[in-house]
Design a protein around this motif. Sequence first.
Motif, PDB file in Angstrom:
ATOM      1  N   SER A 178       4.666 -16.505  -0.241  1.00 30.00           N
ATOM      2  CA  SER A 178       4.718 -15.530  -1.333  1.00 30.00           C
ATOM      3  C   SER A 178       4.455 -14.125  -0.811  1.00 30.00           C
ATOM      4  O   SER A 178       5.121 -13.157  -1.216  1.00 30.00           O
ATOM      5  CB  SER A 178       3.689 -15.889  -2.412  1.00 30.00           C
ATOM      6  OG  SER A 178       3.907 -17.183  -2.919  1.00 30.00           O
ATOM      7  N   LEU A 179       3.481 -14.014   0.089  1.00 26.48           N
ATOM      8  CA  LEU A 179       3.159 -12.714   0.672  1.00 26.48           C
ATOM      9  C   LEU A 179       4.339 -12.154   1.448  1.00 26.48           C
ATOM     10  O   LEU A 179       4.692 -10.969   1.306  1.00 26.48           O
ATOM     11  CB  LEU A 179       1.936 -12.836   1.579  1.00 26.48           C
ATOM     12  CG  LEU A 179       1.614 -11.623   2.463  1.00 26.48           C
ATOM     13  CD1 LEU A 179       1.294 -10.413   1.600  1.00 26.48           C
ATOM     14  CD2 LEU A 179       0.453 -11.938   3.407  1.00 26.48           C
ATOM     15  N   PHE A 245      -0.498 -13.661  -9.610  1.00 25.62           N
ATOM     16  CA  PHE A 245       0.546 -13.879  -8.605  1.00 25.62           C
ATOM     17  C   PHE A 245       1.842 -14.353  -9.254  1.00 25.62           C
ATOM     18  O   PHE A 245       2.935 -14.049  -8.767  1.00 25.62           O
ATOM     19  CB  PHE A 245       0.073 -14.874  -7.546  1.00 25.62           C
ATOM     20  CG  PHE A 245      -0.128 -14.264  -6.200  1.00 25.62           C
ATOM     21  CD1 PHE A 245       0.790 -14.440  -5.182  1.00 25.62           C
ATOM     22  CD2 PHE A 245      -1.241 -13.470  -5.951  1.00 25.62           C
ATOM     23  CE1 PHE A 245       0.615 -13.863  -3.935  1.00 25.62           C
ATOM     24  CE2 PHE A 245      -1.439 -12.891  -4.714  1.00 25.62           C
ATOM     25  CZ  PHE A 245      -0.512 -13.079  -3.696  1.00 25.62           C
ATOM     26  N   PHE A 248       3.509 -11.332 -10.297  1.00 24.38           N
ATOM     27  CA  PHE A 248       4.078 -10.667  -9.124  1.00 24.38           C
ATOM     28  C   PHE A 248       5.442 -11.250  -8.748  1.00 24.38           C
ATOM     29  O   PHE A 248       6.418 -10.510  -8.563  1.00 24.38           O
ATOM     30  CB  PHE A 248       3.135 -10.804  -7.924  1.00 24.38           C
ATOM     31  CG  PHE A 248       1.886  -9.972  -8.017  1.00 24.38           C
ATOM     32  CD1 PHE A 248       1.765  -8.961  -8.950  1.00 24.38           C
ATOM     33  CD2 PHE A 248       0.822 -10.207  -7.151  1.00 24.38           C
ATOM     34  CE1 PHE A 248       0.600  -8.192  -9.026  1.00 24.38           C
ATOM     35  CE2 PHE A 248      -0.335  -9.448  -7.222  1.00 24.38           C
ATOM     36  CZ  PHE A 248      -0.450  -8.441  -8.158  1.00 24.38           C
ATOM     37  N   THR A 249       5.492 -12.557  -8.608  1.00 21.18           N
ATOM     38  CA  THR A 249       6.714 -13.183  -8.097  1.00 21.18           C
ATOM     39  C   THR A 249       7.855 -13.124  -9.113  1.00 21.18           C
ATOM     40  O   THR A 249       8.936 -12.614  -8.806  1.00 21.18           O
ATOM     41  CB  THR A 249       6.436 -14.639  -7.694  1.00 21.18           C
ATOM     42  OG1 THR A 249       5.804 -15.335  -8.784  1.00 21.18           O
ATOM     43  CG2 THR A 249       5.520 -14.708  -6.482  1.00 21.18           C
ATOM     44  N   VAL A 292      -0.444  -7.240  -4.355  1.00 19.56           N
ATOM     45  CA  VAL A 292      -0.489  -8.470  -3.552  1.00 19.56           C
ATOM     46  C   VAL A 292      -1.523  -8.331  -2.440  1.00 19.56           C
ATOM     47  O   VAL A 292      -2.358  -9.223  -2.224  1.00 19.56           O
ATOM     48  CB  VAL A 292       0.900  -8.774  -2.954  1.00 19.56           C
ATOM     49  CG1 VAL A 292       0.791  -9.828  -1.858  1.00 19.56           C
ATOM     50  CG2 VAL A 292       1.847  -9.253  -4.036  1.00 19.56           C
ATOM     51  N   LEU A 296      -5.217 -10.411  -2.407  1.00 19.36           N
ATOM     52  CA  LEU A 296      -5.050 -11.534  -1.479  1.00 19.36           C
ATOM     53  C   LEU A 296      -6.377 -12.040  -0.922  1.00 19.36           C
ATOM     54  O   LEU A 296      -6.622 -13.257  -0.916  1.00 19.36           O
ATOM     55  CB  LEU A 296      -4.098 -11.129  -0.350  1.00 19.36           C
ATOM     56  CG  LEU A 296      -3.606 -12.258   0.550  1.00 19.36           C
ATOM     57  CD1 LEU A 296      -2.808 -13.283  -0.249  1.00 19.36           C
ATOM     58  CD2 LEU A 296      -2.728 -11.686   1.673  1.00 19.36           C
ATOM     59  N   HIS A 414       4.645 -20.494  -4.531  1.00 18.78           N
ATOM     60  CA  HIS A 414       3.364 -20.237  -5.185  1.00 18.78           C
ATOM     61  C   HIS A 414       3.099 -21.223  -6.318  1.00 18.78           C
ATOM     62  O   HIS A 414       1.946 -21.614  -6.552  1.00 18.78           O
ATOM     63  CB  HIS A 414       3.322 -18.805  -5.727  1.00 18.78           C
ATOM     64  CG  HIS A 414       2.041 -18.476  -6.428  1.00 18.78           C
ATOM     65  ND1 HIS A 414       1.925 -18.444  -7.790  1.00 18.78           N
ATOM     66  CD2 HIS A 414       0.801 -18.210  -5.927  1.00 18.78           C
ATOM     67  CE1 HIS A 414       0.678 -18.159  -8.119  1.00 18.78           C
ATOM     68  NE2 HIS A 414      -0.022 -18.002  -7.008  1.00 18.78           N
TER      69      HIS A 414
END
Length: 433
Positions: A178-179, A245, A248-249, A292, A296, A414
């Motif tokens: 994901s990062l 997250f 985010f994605t 992110v 993290l 994720h």
Amino acid sequence: AVVSTQSPGTPPIQTLIEWFPERRGLASGLTIMGFGSGALLFGPTAAALLSKFSTLPTYLGAAVTTVTENGRLFAESGGKMVEVVYANAADLAKLSYTGLQEGYYVVGSGNTGAAMTLATIGVGYTCAMLASALAIKKPHPSYKVAGLDAASPAVQTARNVHTDNMFKLPQFYALGTSLVVIASGGLGLIGVAKPLMSEVFGGTLPTVVTAAFASSYILMLSVGNLSGRLAWAAISDKIGRPLTFHIFTFGSIGIYASLPTIIQQVIQNQSVASLGAFCGLSVFAISIFGGVYSILPAYESDLFGPKYVGANHGKMLLFSSTAALLGPATFLSLRSASEKAAITDLLTKVDPASFEAKFGSPVSMAESLIEAKTVTVAKLMEIAPSGTIDPTPFLYDTSFYSIAAAIGIGAVAHSLIRPVDPKWFEKVDGATK
């Protein structure tokens, strides 16, 4: 460069999480925010130093007698033949220099001043980091936070995965995936921000998208990066790191996939509103990129325990290094492929006689002229038939779609993250710690 930019954040993260165990997201966000705020300081400082140390390339004039050898242009200067390149208004608009005239310039002349600029900034950074390192202190073992029963480094009662076992955990690779994809998109967008703005929108809205506007856009991205690191960190403490997250994605997929459509609206309708939408969405995407990084370490602490978060975060930064290599390179590679395809298409439309008159070589020599950067989209558009659509604004479409697809893979990765199997938790005196 990767080591110098990534490693300084690891020790303060461990320390701040120990000082604020009840607000891990905000604690790590405040530390990582330094990378975003650093861009605000670095930009003006670097610009001032570059202006001081740089020298302009040698200008030969707008009308110079040239000869072509193996696809390269040569002209006489100082009694000898030197390689030259012709820069038109579109080429000069991409540069940060002012006062350059359209015409022929000697290849290899001039100096960007980058070496002296980086050396000067490096000395300043070294002094600042040494002073900061001496000031960092860990909390005393007796330190307690109001509302918490345990001492601040509540690592004695937490479940912790030893750093030696991180590479054995599927959660590590899922989070790292994901990062990589989100960071690749953010780093790629930041890397091409200024040329993207001038290439994509400069021709359609020349009175709006000026060099000053492009610089302001970069500043907006830096502000988005900085504010995202702080805002998303605080939000993650409220709604949790997994949900943050997911935002985010899945949010990034929609943003990057929609940017080509917005670009098309700007070009077709000359819409300033659509340009504003592009800027707003891209700034939001960069805020996610910053977010992110900020949450993290806290997410790693939630999954793997806080005891080894510094060492574990250092391992996670291997994915960040991968993104630093993949992001800008992917954007530029896909843009280059799109540009080559656009030039190939334009070559089928231009008149061969007009081509030879402009470049001094037949169309059959186009490949070598393209490699020498003599033939570009902008120069072909000057001799293209009336009504030919300039493909320049759409050169980044493939990059945006590809990043959206890659982040889709990250979203799936994720979604597969589950709590760590208790067998991996560190044991002390026969008990799970």
